[in-house]
Design an enzyme around this catalytic site. Structure first.
Site, PDB file in Angstrom:
ATOM      1  N   ASP A 195     -29.740 -67.698   3.927  1.00  0.00           N
ATOM      2  CA  ASP A 195     -29.045 -67.197   5.119  1.00  0.00           C
ATOM      3  C   ASP A 195     -29.768 -65.999   5.725  1.00  0.00           C
ATOM      4  OD1 ASP A 195     -27.081 -67.143   7.033  1.00  0.00           O
ATOM      5  OD2 ASP A 195     -25.535 -66.270   5.745  1.00  0.00           O
ATOM      6  N   ASN A 220     -22.641 -76.637  10.519  1.00  0.00           N
ATOM      7  CA  ASN A 220     -23.694 -76.138  11.407  1.00  0.00           C
ATOM      8  C   ASN A 220     -23.840 -76.936  12.714  1.00  0.00           C
ATOM      9  OD1 ASN A 220     -25.811 -75.033   8.654  1.00  0.00           O
ATOM     10  ND2 ASN A 220     -24.471 -73.806   9.955  1.00  0.00           N
TER      11      ASN A 220
HETATM   12  C1  IPE Z   1     -24.601 -71.422   5.356  1.00  0.00           C
HETATM   13  O1  IPE Z   1     -24.964 -70.453   6.259  1.00  0.00           O
HETATM   14  C2  IPE Z   1     -25.316 -72.711   5.649  1.00  0.00           C
HETATM   15  C3  IPE Z   1     -26.753 -72.706   5.398  1.00  0.00           C
HETATM   16  C4  IPE Z   1     -27.440 -71.728   4.865  1.00  0.00           C
HETATM   17  C5  IPE Z   1     -27.424 -73.914   5.752  1.00  0.00           C
HETATM   18  P1  IPE Z   1     -24.128 -70.171   7.585  1.00  0.00           P
HETATM   19  O2  IPE Z   1     -24.837 -69.069   8.286  1.00  0.00           O
HETATM   20  O3  IPE Z   1     -23.934 -71.428   8.335  1.00  0.00           O
HETATM   21  O4  IPE Z   1     -22.735 -69.704   6.993  1.00  0.00           O
HETATM   22  P2  IPE Z   1     -21.578 -68.827   7.641  1.00  0.00           P
HETATM   23  O5  IPE Z   1     -21.227 -69.456   8.949  1.00  0.00           O
HETATM   24  O6  IPE Z   1     -22.110 -67.447   7.812  1.00  0.00           O
HETATM   25  O7  IPE Z   1     -20.473 -68.888   6.629  1.00  0.00           O
HETATM   26  C1  IPE Z   2     -29.595 -69.693   7.821  1.00  0.00           C
HETATM   27  O1  IPE Z   2     -29.799 -68.715   8.779  1.00  0.00           O
HETATM   28  C2  IPE Z   2     -30.154 -71.027   8.245  1.00  0.00           C
HETATM   29  C3  IPE Z   2     -29.140 -72.035   8.583  1.00  0.00           C
HETATM   30  C4  IPE Z   2     -27.850 -71.873   8.549  1.00  0.00           C
HETATM   31  C5  IPE Z   2     -29.643 -73.318   9.000  1.00  0.00           C
HETATM   32  P1  IPE Z   2     -28.792 -68.490   9.966  1.00  0.00           P
HETATM   33  O2  IPE Z   2     -29.230 -69.295  11.135  1.00  0.00           O
HETATM   34  O3  IPE Z   2     -27.389 -68.716   9.527  1.00  0.00           O
HETATM   35  O4  IPE Z   2     -29.032 -66.955  10.266  1.00  0.00           O
HETATM   36  P2  IPE Z   2     -27.953 -65.858  10.641  1.00  0.00           P
HETATM   37  O5  IPE Z   2     -26.876 -65.914   9.599  1.00  0.00           O
HETATM   38  O6  IPE Z   2     -27.433 -66.209  11.998  1.00  0.00           O
HETATM   39  O7  IPE Z   2     -28.707 -64.576  10.614  1.00  0.00           O
HETATM   40 MG    MG Z   3     -25.959 -67.529   8.730  1.00  0.00          MG
END
Ligand code: IPE
Ligand code: IPE
Ligand code: MG
Length: 245
Positions: free
Chosen positions: A25, A73
């Site tokens: 993340d 997502n």
């Molecule tokens: C979890 O991260 C999913 C992945 C790393 C693929 P998110 O960024 O989607 O999770 P939330 O929305 O902060 O819980």
């Molecule tokens: C994790 O990074 C990757 C996926 C969820 C695919 P994020 O895209 O959630 O990054 P933040 O949380 O917005 O920084």
């Molecule tokens: Mg995230």
């Protein structure tokens, strides 16, 4: 055998976590900090991942599951979803050349029917291409949700009951574990989440039952092999009790 790391933390390679889960993340925040589009963060995240898989494989970890795209997502802007899917496609294609050369077994876990036909075909191709490798098993959680996985397992088991293959009374934890996308694999021992968030976000709800959780404020693209070793070192210095004393 002791594996001396740069930060002189000693990892005992005879007591590794068998299965590591990673919630990667913070890609978006990494990009934002640099005034870049979110896509640049995802690209940097994919690069970071390659190094982590290589490190885990070299250390001798048996299974690693990385959360690449959750069932939630899809809520993101179409442009971002398309970019992520493109990146994952490239990853699968390149993995045949690069990671397979490192003996990695690649599998995708999650619901496939919502993915493009092209992606579904590539998943089968990459899985087929790497299935006889003997190194680390890498599960790419792609359109993965822990609840969807359990739901899918419940449906499969219900069908088996209806067909008279097993009786409802015979359903046990083992049957359920086996019916998950990770069927046949050990539960997660060590769960890592980057970017300072401390939640599961629907990741491996069944398999993390007794996982040790390890959090870092580092954003995923900044996560380095040394951070993985530190997480493993900390894991080895905790007392797992599994409800005992
Ligand atoms: C979890 O991260 C999913 C992945 C790393 C693929 P998110 O960024 O989607 O999770 P939330 O929305 O902060 O819980
Ligand atoms: C994790 O990074 C990757 C996926 C969820 C695919 P994020 O895209 O959630 O990054 P933040 O949380 O917005 O920084
Ligand atoms: Mg995230």
């Amino acid at each position: 055998m002791l594996f001396r790391t740069k930060k002189t933390v000693d990892i005992d390679t005879s007591a590794l976590p068998r299965h590591i889960g990673i919630i990667m993340d913070g890609n978006g925040r990494w990009a934002k900090k640099r005034g870049l589009p979110r896509s640049a963060g995802h690209k940097a995240g994919a690069e970071a991942l390659k190094k982590i898989i290589t490190e885990a494989n070299n250390l001798g970890v048996e299974y690693i599951t990385v959360y690449a795209f959750s069932t939630e997502n899809w809520k993101r802007p179409k442009e971002e979803v398309d970019y992520l899917m493109g990146l994952l496609m490239d990853y699968l294609i390149n993995a045949e050349k690069t990671l397979a050369g490192e003996n990695v077994v690649i599998r995708a876990i999650g619901s496939r029917k919502e993915l493009s036909e092209e992606m579904q075909r590539q998943i089968i191709k990459t899985e087929e291409f790497t299935k006889n490798n003997t190194g680390i098993v890498m599960n790419i959680a792609l359109n993965y949700g822990g609840r969807e996985e359990i739901l899918h397992a419940v449906k499969d088991i219900s069908r088996a009951v209806k067909a008279g293959e097993i009786s409802a009374d015979d359903i046990n934890e083992r049957n359920i574990s086996d019916a998950l996308y990770t069927g046949g694999q050990p539960d997660v021992d060590l769960l890592i989440r980057t970017s300072g968030e401390m939640r599961l976000s629907n990741f491996m709800l069944w398999q993390v039952s007794y996982a040790e959780m390890w959090f870092t404020d580092k954003l995923w693209p900044d996560f380095k092999p040394a951070d993985l070793r530190k997480a493993i070192y900390d894991f080895q210095n905790r007392g797992r009790r599994f409800g005992g004393v």
